[in-house]
Design a protein around this motif. Structure first.
Motif: not given
Length: 254
Positions: A136-160
């Motif tokens: 149909q030549h139209w689509g939207r894909i929206i992925n939810i990422t996370s603020i944790t990618l900034s590196g400010g959190w520990e103990n979340l390795l697989p989530y980050v």
């Protein structure tokens, strides 16, 4: 941001984690905008809450699919049925799990499970939805990422790690799918008062820390995410792709 201008009339939206922390408000907002929402979730209590919250006048355009995203075969069976009923216009990859412990305490099986639910299922869903979007030549894909990618959190390795993969997917999909009129973007939520915060041992101290680091001195709410999703899913956002929008009260600035 006024929601009224963002019409999704006639659009079919597949939304994972639709009954969770951000999901209920966003699901209601999309239904109000005219969409049919295919709400994927597995938590029975959350699903019951979603059913009870959606106004009766909108419920006919809500289909709840109870499925564990860890089960690739079960998910595929649902996807095959959903796409046989018509193209999926919008995909929102929101569902995620976030076990918290030091890196050395994660087993290989747990690392694999987090990646499967947070990344593998999202890729599987995009693969199922892509042919209809392309035709149909139209689509939207929206992925939810996370603020944790900034590196400010520990103990979340697989989530980050998983959210980093979703950011990479966003950019790779955007580059590859743009020629078919498909946009792909990410939303990076800040610290929202959802179930995810329950992993913190000092809730009051955590809230003080959040407000100190944000430039906007209030806590975020689900409506902040819902409004951003509505915009990215609409025709008005048709020239935005491969981007990450931080909805974090001015915490992380690029």
């Amino acid at each position: 941001m006024s929601r009224e201008r963002f019409s999704l009339a006639g659009r079919r939206v597949l939304y994972t984690g639709a009954a969770g922390g951000f999901g209920v408000d966003t699901t209601c907002a999309m239904l109000e905008a005219g969409a049919t929402v295919l709400a994927l979730d597995h938590d029975a209590d959350n699903i019951a809450r979603l059913r009870a919250t959606v106004p009766a006048a909108l419920a006919q355009r809500l289909e709840i699919v109870k499925v564990d995203l860890a089960d690739a075969a079960a998910l595929q069976a649902h996807l095959d049925r959903l796409v046989s009923n018509g193209p999926i216009d919008v995909v929102i990859n929101n569902a995620a799990i976030y076990p918290s412990r030091p890196f050395e305490e994660y087993s290989d099986e747990e690392l694999t499970r987090v990646h499967r639910i947070n990344v593998g299922a999202a890729v599987q869903i995009v693969r199922a939805a892509l042919p209809g979007m392309r035709d149909q030549h139209w689509g939207r894909i929206i992925n939810i990422t996370s603020i944790t990618l900034s590196g400010g959190w520990e103990n979340l390795l697989p989530y980050v790690q998983s959210k980093g993969a979703m950011l990479g997917n966003t950019r790779a999909f955007a580059r590859e799918f743009g020629k078919w009129g498909i946009t792909v973007n990410a939303i990076s939520p800040g610290a929202f008062p959802t179930d995810a915060e329950k992993i913190h041992p000092d809730p009051e101290g955590y809230e003080r820390m959040v407000l100190e680091r944000q430039s906007v001195k209030r806590r975020g709410h689900a409506g902040d995410i819902a409004s951003t999703i509505l915009f990215l899913a609409s025709d008005e956002a048709g020239f935005i792709s491969g981007q990450t929008i931080a909805v974090d009260g001015g915490w992380i600035m690029h």
